[in-house]
Design an enzyme around this catalytic site. Structure first.
Site, PDB file in Angstrom:
ATOM      1  N   ARG A  84      24.994  42.558  33.136  1.00  0.00           N
ATOM      2  CA  ARG A  84      25.309  42.575  31.710  1.00  0.00           C
ATOM      3  C   ARG A  84      26.651  41.967  31.367  1.00  0.00           C
ATOM      4  O   ARG A  84      26.766  41.169  30.442  1.00  0.00           O
ATOM      5  CB  ARG A  84      25.355  44.020  31.185  1.00  0.00           C
ATOM      6  CG  ARG A  84      24.056  44.588  30.804  1.00  0.00           C
ATOM      7  CD  ARG A  84      24.075  46.083  31.063  1.00  0.00           C
ATOM      8  NE  ARG A  84      23.992  46.277  32.496  1.00  0.00           N
ATOM      9  CZ  ARG A  84      22.845  46.393  33.156  1.00  0.00           C
ATOM     10  NH1 ARG A  84      21.726  46.397  32.500  1.00  0.00           N
ATOM     11  NH2 ARG A  84      22.830  46.518  34.464  1.00  0.00           N
ATOM     12  N   THR A  85      27.685  42.385  32.084  1.00  0.00           N
ATOM     13  CA  THR A  85      29.025  41.936  31.707  1.00  0.00           C
ATOM     14  C   THR A  85      29.132  40.428  31.911  1.00  0.00           C
ATOM     15  O   THR A  85      29.613  39.695  31.040  1.00  0.00           O
ATOM     16  CB  THR A  85      30.087  42.694  32.530  1.00  0.00           C
ATOM     17  OG1 THR A  85      29.831  44.088  32.379  1.00  0.00           O
ATOM     18  CG2 THR A  85      31.479  42.391  32.038  1.00  0.00           C
ATOM     19  N   LYS A 113      38.424  30.944  54.037  1.00  0.00           N
ATOM     20  CA  LYS A 113      39.287  30.128  54.910  1.00  0.00           C
ATOM     21  C   LYS A 113      40.666  30.763  55.062  1.00  0.00           C
ATOM     22  O   LYS A 113      41.598  30.144  55.562  1.00  0.00           O
ATOM     23  CB  LYS A 113      39.458  28.728  54.317  1.00  0.00           C
ATOM     24  CG  LYS A 113      38.177  27.941  54.198  1.00  0.00           C
ATOM     25  CD  LYS A 113      38.504  26.547  53.667  1.00  0.00           C
ATOM     26  CE  LYS A 113      37.266  25.753  53.346  1.00  0.00           C
ATOM     27  NZ  LYS A 113      37.608  24.542  52.580  1.00  0.00           N
ATOM     28  N   ARG A 134      36.214  40.079  37.294  1.00  0.00           N
ATOM     29  CA  ARG A 134      35.857  41.430  37.758  1.00  0.00           C
ATOM     30  C   ARG A 134      36.201  41.492  39.238  1.00  0.00           C
ATOM     31  O   ARG A 134      35.855  40.574  39.994  1.00  0.00           O
ATOM     32  CB  ARG A 134      34.366  41.664  37.547  1.00  0.00           C
ATOM     33  CG  ARG A 134      33.866  42.898  38.271  1.00  0.00           C
ATOM     34  CD  ARG A 134      32.443  43.238  37.894  1.00  0.00           C
ATOM     35  NE  ARG A 134      32.366  43.801  36.558  1.00  0.00           N
ATOM     36  CZ  ARG A 134      31.328  44.502  36.121  1.00  0.00           C
ATOM     37  NH1 ARG A 134      30.284  44.716  36.888  1.00  0.00           N
ATOM     38  NH2 ARG A 134      31.327  44.988  34.901  1.00  0.00           N
ATOM     39  N   HIS A 167      37.855  49.256  32.465  1.00  0.00           N
ATOM     40  CA  HIS A 167      36.831  48.308  32.017  1.00  0.00           C
ATOM     41  C   HIS A 167      37.034  48.161  30.504  1.00  0.00           C
ATOM     42  O   HIS A 167      36.226  48.621  29.708  1.00  0.00           O
ATOM     43  CB  HIS A 167      35.438  48.859  32.347  1.00  0.00           C
ATOM     44  CG  HIS A 167      34.340  47.851  32.315  1.00  0.00           C
ATOM     45  ND1 HIS A 167      34.470  46.598  31.753  1.00  0.00           N
ATOM     46  CD2 HIS A 167      33.059  47.901  32.788  1.00  0.00           C
ATOM     47  CE1 HIS A 167      33.323  45.940  31.871  1.00  0.00           C
ATOM     48  NE2 HIS A 167      32.464  46.704  32.503  1.00  0.00           N
TER      49      HIS A 167
HETATM   50  C1  NCD Z   1      29.498  49.474  34.372  1.00  0.00           C
HETATM   51  C2  NCD Z   1      30.547  49.007  35.364  1.00  0.00           C
HETATM   52  O1  NCD Z   1      30.383  47.945  35.977  1.00  0.00           O
HETATM   53  O2  NCD Z   1      31.537  49.694  35.466  1.00  0.00           O
HETATM   54  N1  NCD Z   1      28.529  48.513  34.104  1.00  0.00           N
HETATM   55  C3  NCD Z   1      28.774  47.636  33.079  1.00  0.00           C
HETATM   56  O3  NCD Z   1      29.731  46.889  33.096  1.00  0.00           O
HETATM   57  N2  NCD Z   1      27.946  47.697  32.027  1.00  0.00           N
HETATM   58  C4  NCD Z   1      28.915  50.779  34.707  1.00  0.00           C
HETATM   59  C5  NCD Z   1      28.261  50.977  36.038  1.00  0.00           C
HETATM   60  O4  NCD Z   1      28.213  50.084  36.883  1.00  0.00           O
HETATM   61  O5  NCD Z   1      27.773  52.082  36.229  1.00  0.00           O
END
Ligand code: NCD
Length: 358
Positions: A84-85, A113, A134, A167
């Site tokens: 999703r993200t 490397k 991320r 997040h």
């Molecule tokens: C969340 C995350 O990655 O922290 N997912 C997301 O970004 N929608 C929640 C999760 O992984 O449970």
């Protein structure tokens, strides 16, 4: 305005979160932690997200939006699993005409490397105008922003999930979803919000519970089995902000009170040796049998992915807003990216001129 380029990493990393936030508001602005936002900023982002959504409905509007960042490129650096993200950031970039490149697996980058993660990100910064990242290491996105501020190419960094700690953009889409759910009910002020599940390692809950402190008279219920309960660091922040909360294992007592219920999955990827398997999570779920107890206008949310904590039978109940919540992510991320480049006024002007319908 505080500048990241004028502080040492040693001094910066020990600052309290709220003080750190002041360093991310500069030029370029970074989005790294929930504590950097003011209520005014959240409201502006929500308004802009709705306008982008409406402008995008018509082909001429969508074509206009695609010109707004057509001179920019972004790197999507996702060193942790994401559906999703990643997709919603990618879609948000496409809406604004911002070209993207991605690295979704550090094994395909020169880190194999022996390149340091810092050098890897500095390399990305040579080709793009924004890094959306991320990373499994908590605080790494902050480190990247600090590091870039000490080069001659400081570009904005957006944290798309760091470790088990933050997040911030998920928290933005959660606020947008709450705002829209309570649109005709006086907004978020005065509402009761329950967080349920793995609150210890769920970074979305950690970021969102802070944003809720920016609203008046919100009450938070942290509902989790004892070993997965919310961290004392989060509670200390809520205490300092004067936000009321309850810490409980008794979901049944909270269900009828909550205006929003935010479910989360067990984050067992952080287990050291499978310890969450021994935890009884059977009462931390919503099934069809609970829907009569839950308020008729409650917003049932989930950052997704889900496991068994929400039974699929309730998916089509109007209170189940998690699919809408997911789509909201695309609009609020578009609003955030546009604002990061300081071009939001162009969207406002278009909106005022053409007044697209709802
Ligand atoms: C969340 C995350 O990655 O922290 N997912 C997301 O970004 N929608 C929640 C999760 O992984 O449970």
């Amino acid at each position: 305005m505080k500048k990241l380029s004028t502080i040492s990493w040693q001094d910066f990393k020990v600052l309290p979160l709220v003080e750190k936030g002041a360093y991310f508001q500069g030029e370029p602005p970074h989005t790294l932690i929930a504590q950097q936002f003011s209520r005014g900023q959240l409201e502006s982002l929500c308004t802009l997200a709705t306008k982008i959504k409406r402008i995008n409905k018509r082909r001429d509007g969508a074509n206009f939006l695609k010109t707004l960042l057509s001179d920019k490129r972004a790197m999507l650096y996702f060193a942790q699993p994401s559906s999703r993200t990643y997709l919603s950031f990618n879609a948000a970039c496409q809406i604004l005409g911002l070209d993207t490149m991605d690295v979704r697996d550090s094994k395909t980058s020169s880190e194999v490397k022996g390149e340091s993660p810092e050098d890897t990100v500095r390399t990305f910064s040579s080709y793009v105008d924004m890094i959306i990242m991320r990373h499994p290491a908590g605080g790494f996105a902050e480190r990247v922003a600090w590091m870039l501020a000490h080069t001659n190419r400081e570009i904005p960094v957006i944290n798309a999930g760091s470790g088990a700690d933050q997040h911030p953009t998920q928290a933005l889409l959660d606020i947008y979803t709450l705002e829209r759910s309570f649109e005709d009910a006086g907004g978020i002020d005065g509402k009761s919000v329950a967080f349920v599940g793995d609150l210890k390692r769920g970074r979305t809950v950690r970021s969102l519970s802070w944003l809720l402190t920016l609203y008046n008279d919100v009450k938070i219920h942290f509902v989790a089995p004892e070993p997965l309960q919310i961290g004392s660091d989060v509670l200390a922040l809520l205490d300092a902000a004067g936000t009321e909360y309850e810490v409980t294992q008794d979901f049944a007592s909270v269900m009828p009170l909550a205006d929003a219920i935010y479910m989360t999955r067990i984050q067992d990827e952080w287990d050291v040796e499978g310890e969450s398997r021994a935890i009884d999570t059977s009462t931390f779920r919503i099934g069809a049998e609970h829907m009569d107890t839950i308020k008729p206008d409650c917003a049932i949310m989930h950052p997704l992915p889900r496991r068994e904590e929400i039974c699929t039978q309730i998916d089509n109940d109007p209170r189940a807003v998690y699919w809408r919540q997911m789509r909201n992510g695309m609009w609020i991320r578009a609003a955030l990216i546009l604002s990061t480049f300081g071009r939001q006024d162009e969207a406002h002007r278009y909106y005022d001129e053409y007044k697209p319908e709802e």
